[in-house]
Every structure is written in C-alpha cells, then in structure tokens.
Design an enzyme around this catalytic site. Structure first.
Site, PDB file in Angstrom:
ATOM      1  N   HIS A 232      42.963  47.045  49.967  1.00 36.09           N
ATOM      2  CA  HIS A 232      43.070  45.607  49.648  1.00 36.09           C
ATOM      3  C   HIS A 232      41.753  45.005  49.144  1.00 36.09           C
ATOM      4  CE1 HIS A 232      41.692  45.317  53.810  1.00 36.09           C
ATOM      5  NE2 HIS A 232      42.890  45.465  54.326  1.00 36.09           N
ATOM      6  N   ALA A 236      38.169  41.974  53.456  1.00 35.21           N
ATOM      7  CA  ALA A 236      37.471  42.795  54.448  1.00 35.21           C
ATOM      8  C   ALA A 236      36.413  43.707  53.822  1.00 35.21           C
ATOM      9  CB  ALA A 236      38.465  43.623  55.275  1.00 35.21           C
ATOM     10  N   ARG A 243      23.597  41.325  42.177  1.00 35.97           N
ATOM     11  CA  ARG A 243      22.560  42.362  42.328  1.00 35.97           C
ATOM     12  C   ARG A 243      23.099  43.620  43.014  1.00 35.97           C
ATOM     13  NH1 ARG A 243      19.261  37.805  43.640  1.00 35.97           N
ATOM     14  NH2 ARG A 243      17.978  37.235  41.848  1.00 35.97           N
ATOM     15  N   ASP A 269      50.335  38.390  47.065  1.00 37.72           N
ATOM     16  CA  ASP A 269      51.306  37.535  47.756  1.00 37.72           C
ATOM     17  C   ASP A 269      51.028  36.053  47.562  1.00 37.72           C
ATOM     18  OD1 ASP A 269      49.007  37.335  49.257  1.00 37.72           O
ATOM     19  OD2 ASP A 269      49.966  37.721  51.191  1.00 37.72           O
ATOM     20  N   GLY A 270      49.991  35.720  46.761  1.00 35.11           N
ATOM     21  CA  GLY A 270      49.637  34.340  46.544  1.00 35.11           C
ATOM     22  C   GLY A 270      48.796  33.751  47.654  1.00 35.11           C
ATOM     23  N   ILE A 271      48.444  34.565  48.655  1.00 36.18           N
ATOM     24  CA  ILE A 271      47.685  34.097  49.818  1.00 36.18           C
ATOM     25  C   ILE A 271      46.390  34.878  49.980  1.00 36.18           C
ATOM     26  CG2 ILE A 271      47.695  33.943  52.350  1.00 36.18           C
ATOM     27  CD1 ILE A 271      50.788  33.480  52.047  1.00 36.18           C
ATOM     28  N   HIS A 272      46.476  36.204  49.964  1.00 35.73           N
ATOM     29  CA  HIS A 272      45.302  37.042  50.209  1.00 35.73           C
ATOM     30  C   HIS A 272      44.283  37.006  49.072  1.00 35.73           C
ATOM     31  CE1 HIS A 272      47.486  38.806  53.594  1.00 35.73           C
ATOM     32  NE2 HIS A 272      46.365  39.384  53.952  1.00 35.73           N
ATOM     33  N   ASP A 294      51.036  45.271  52.321  1.00 36.40           N
ATOM     34  CA  ASP A 294      50.330  45.108  53.598  1.00 36.40           C
ATOM     35  C   ASP A 294      51.221  44.333  54.570  1.00 36.40           C
ATOM     36  OD1 ASP A 294      48.269  45.517  55.404  1.00 36.40           O
ATOM     37  OD2 ASP A 294      47.093  43.803  54.746  1.00 36.40           O
ATOM     38  N   SER A 329      46.205  38.403  58.727  1.00 43.73           N
ATOM     39  CA  SER A 329      46.569  39.667  59.368  1.00 43.73           C
ATOM     40  C   SER A 329      47.791  40.247  58.676  1.00 43.73           C
ATOM     41  CB  SER A 329      46.871  39.438  60.846  1.00 43.73           C
ATOM     42  OG  SER A 329      47.288  40.647  61.456  1.00 43.73           O
TER      43      SER A 329
END
Length: 405
Positions: A232, A236, A243, A269-272, A294, A329
């Site tokens: 993803h 994370a 640089r 998903d339009g969110i992550h 996910d 999550s």
C-alpha cells in the site's frame, strides 16, 4: 460435440459479441474455451476442425481477466488473522462472496499476530484452484510481524519482531512454516533483513516492502536482493521528500535491475490515498500499479465495532479506524469499486484500470497463466458494462456468479 479430429472430447464454449481485453487493448473477438483454458481458434478450426458446443452471448460487454487481490484481510464477518478451529471455512465463505466483485483469485492476508496464531492458522490455508465454490487461493500474504514500530499503523506493537537470530530462523520461529505462503511484507531497514529477502525469494516467496521507515538506498538494496512489491504505497512509510524519497522513490529509481519491475499496491477506495497521489503514482510508473482492497472483516457488513487480528476496529461510514483513534485500519472496499474509483480518479483508460486488477498482480506473483486472455491461459473472466459495473464472473470458463436481472 467436437469433430473426430479434435484432440479432446471436452466441450467447447464460444463467447460471442464481446470486447476482449488482450494485448492492453479491447478487441472485438470471440473467445473460445475448453477444459478451463483459452483456445487458439485457428488451431481449433484448421488443425482439429473443431467447433463450439455452447455459445454465450455477451451482449456487447467488456470481457477481461478475473481480478486478483493480493492483500485482503477478510470480509463478511471473517478475519483471516483469527485463530479459529476452522479457518478454512472462513476462507471459503470470503472466497464465495468476492465472486460478486469479480475476484477469481486472492491471497488471504494476515496482519501482525502472535506466533501461536500463525502456527494455528497457516496449516489450515492451502493453495487451491477456484470454481463454483469460490475464488482460488494463491497463497497467504503475511503482512508483518517484521515491520517498523514507528510505521506500525494498525498492527499491534507488542507482537512486532526483529531478525534477532539473523535470518530465516526468525521467520520460521514466527510463522512455523512457509508452506502455502505467497508473499511476506517486511521493513527492509531492520538489521538482517537483506539475507531474509534473498532467502525468501530463493524459496519462491514474493517479498514486499512496507510498514517501514526505510530510506531509498535501503529499499534499493532490498530490490537488489529480490524484493519486488511495495505494500500500500504512501501508507505506513516515510512521506516523499525531495532529498530522500524513501520507498516511494523506487517508482522512478535507476537502480532497479534491468528487466525487473517493482510493483506497488494502491488502495483506491477514495480514503487511503488522495486522488492526486493516485495520479502521481500512476503517471510515474503505470506498469507497476496493482490495485488491492486491503479489506477487513467488516467488508460487506453494516457499521459497528469489529476485529482485525488483535485490534478492535470501528467502522464509521466508509472509514475503518483502530477503535478510539483516527488510525486507518484496512478498508471495506470491494475490488470492483476500487477499479471504478481508480479509473475515475486518475483518468486512465479502461484497459489500464482493468490490468491494474488482473495482469499486474499476476505478473507480480509470476503467474503467467492468469491475468491475461492469451491462448493457453486460464479462462478466469469477468464481464462488465462500459462503466465497469460487473455483470458476471467465470472461473475456468464456467459461470460462478451473475448479476440478477
């Protein structure tokens, strides 16, 4: 039945009136299937003098390879990271349900868990072909526990591990076995990780980089050792910096060995991922983009509190958060939704959107017989309208789901 010159008595199905995705473009052709595989019609006609036993009128629909989801944590009340007595029943339920979203093959994904969970769950999940019973299982995706505490996301920190023994022994202690494992996500900055990457690749396991604070040189070294995927993208990991772009820099790195492709997962998903970030990634490295859901156990369920591995998750609208926080999550998106959103957000072609959910994940897992409609490939298919809404799903040429009229 086929003529007596045919090499097989198996019935032949001819899909007519369709636009086939082949060679990265939609072509008005018929598709011929026998014994679960796509036939070369010229050989059928001229060498075998065979003909169709059955015809399926696709009514002008788009025909594409079935979707492949390499990162799905569960759905419909099932959490793959839960050490139940009958894990296979949960996998079977999800595999059946995701047919309605065009997924014909997938990698059940486990998030960071105690060793006891891996030791109980892994032996119960086997690689198997899809069919009327559900999508095929390509192998497990083990996301953690060898990841960064700083970028753990929704993974419970108390179960994170490092490579203390200096290599594959740590993996075996955590997982118990690598049988039926297709992919492992790890953080390449962890001491001892490079030898682990090399050994996993030697064993045929795809290595993905994620949940990591690695800089670009550490990521490039992991690719040199065989890593080929980014879990993803943008989520994370260190944010892009001019640089030192970190793992994100692999998309345009000149240190990727010749002939190799670094693939990367995107949760569209339009969110992550903001649409602008989706466009940046796609325009920088379109051939490496792999759509993943996910998805967590709440996919297909109403809002409320659920679990993901060892964590409690709260579903608020389309968002899935670690309870009491604003830490994302996983998602509750389905693969067909991701395909449509990806096309809308990036302005990419229909062909590119479909290949991101089929050809690219198949290439990532080195599955030459899936993700394409070439002669000899598996007849795992989806029928879609021009807006990429799913009309039917086929596995090995057999209809396994059809939209109600």
């Amino acid at each position: 039945m086929p003529s007596n010159k045919s090499v097989s008595d198996a019935p032949i199905t001819q899909f007519v009136n369709c636009r086939i995705l082949r060679g990265s473009r939609l072509q008005r052709e018929d598709l011929w299937v026998r014994s679960g595989s796509i036939l070369d019609p010229e050989k059928l006609f001229f060498d075998e003098q065979g003909y169709a036993d059955d015809r399926v009128d696709c009514e002008g629909s788009i025909m594409a390879p079935g979707f492949i989801d390499v990162q799905i944590n569960g759905g419909y009340g099932v959490d793959f990271s839960e050490a139940s007595e009958d894990v296979s029943a949960g996998v079977s339920l999800v595999s059946k349900k995701i047919l309605q979203h065009g997924v014909t093959s997938f990698c059940p994904t486990l998030v960071t868990s105690p060793a006891a969970v891996y030791h109980k769950v892994l032996p119960q999940v086997k690689v198997h072909d899809g069919g009327a019973h559900g999508a095929g299982v390509l192998g497990l995706h083990l996301e953690g526990p060898f990841i960064s505490a700083e970028k753990k996301g929704a993974h419970p920190e108390r179960f994170l591990r490092t490579f203390q023994a200096g290599g594959i022994d740590d993996l075996m202690a955590a997982y118990g076995s690598l049988d039926n494992v297709a992919m492992v996500t790890l953080a390449p900055e962890l001491a001892g990780s490079q030898s682990v990457v090399r050994e996993l690749c030697r064993r045929g396991v795809t290595v993905s980089l994620g949940h990591s604070v690695a800089n670009l040189s550490q990521a490039e070294e992991a690719v040199d050792q065989g890593a080929s995927f980014i879990t993803h993208l943008f989520n994370a990991m260190l944010p892009f910096h001019h640089r030192d772009p970190g793992i994100v820099g692999l998309l345009t790195s000149d240190r990727v060995p010749s002939g190799r492709t670094v693939f990367y997962g995107m949760i569209a998903d339009g969110i992550h991922t903001n649409p602008a970030a989706l466009r940046i990634a796609h325009r920088a490295h379109p051939e490496g983009l792999v759509l993943v859901t996910d998805a967590i156990m709440a996919m297909g369920l109403p809002p409320g509190r659920r679990t993901l591995g060892q964590q409690v998750i709260e579903i608020q609208g389309l968002h899935a958060y670690v309870a009491g926080t604003k830490t994302l999550s996983g998602s509750i998106a389905t693969m067909d939704t991701c395909v449509r959103h990806f096309k809308h957000a990036t302005g990419c072609s229909v062909e590119e959107a479909l290949e991101a959910a089929s050809l690219h994940p198949a290439q990532l897992l080195r599955l030459h017989h899936k993700g394409n409609l070439d002669y000899g490939s598996d007849a795992d298919l989806v029928l879609l309208d021009d807006d990429l809404n799913l009309k039917a799903t086929f596995i090995s040429g057999e209809e396994v789901w059809k939209k109600a009229p």
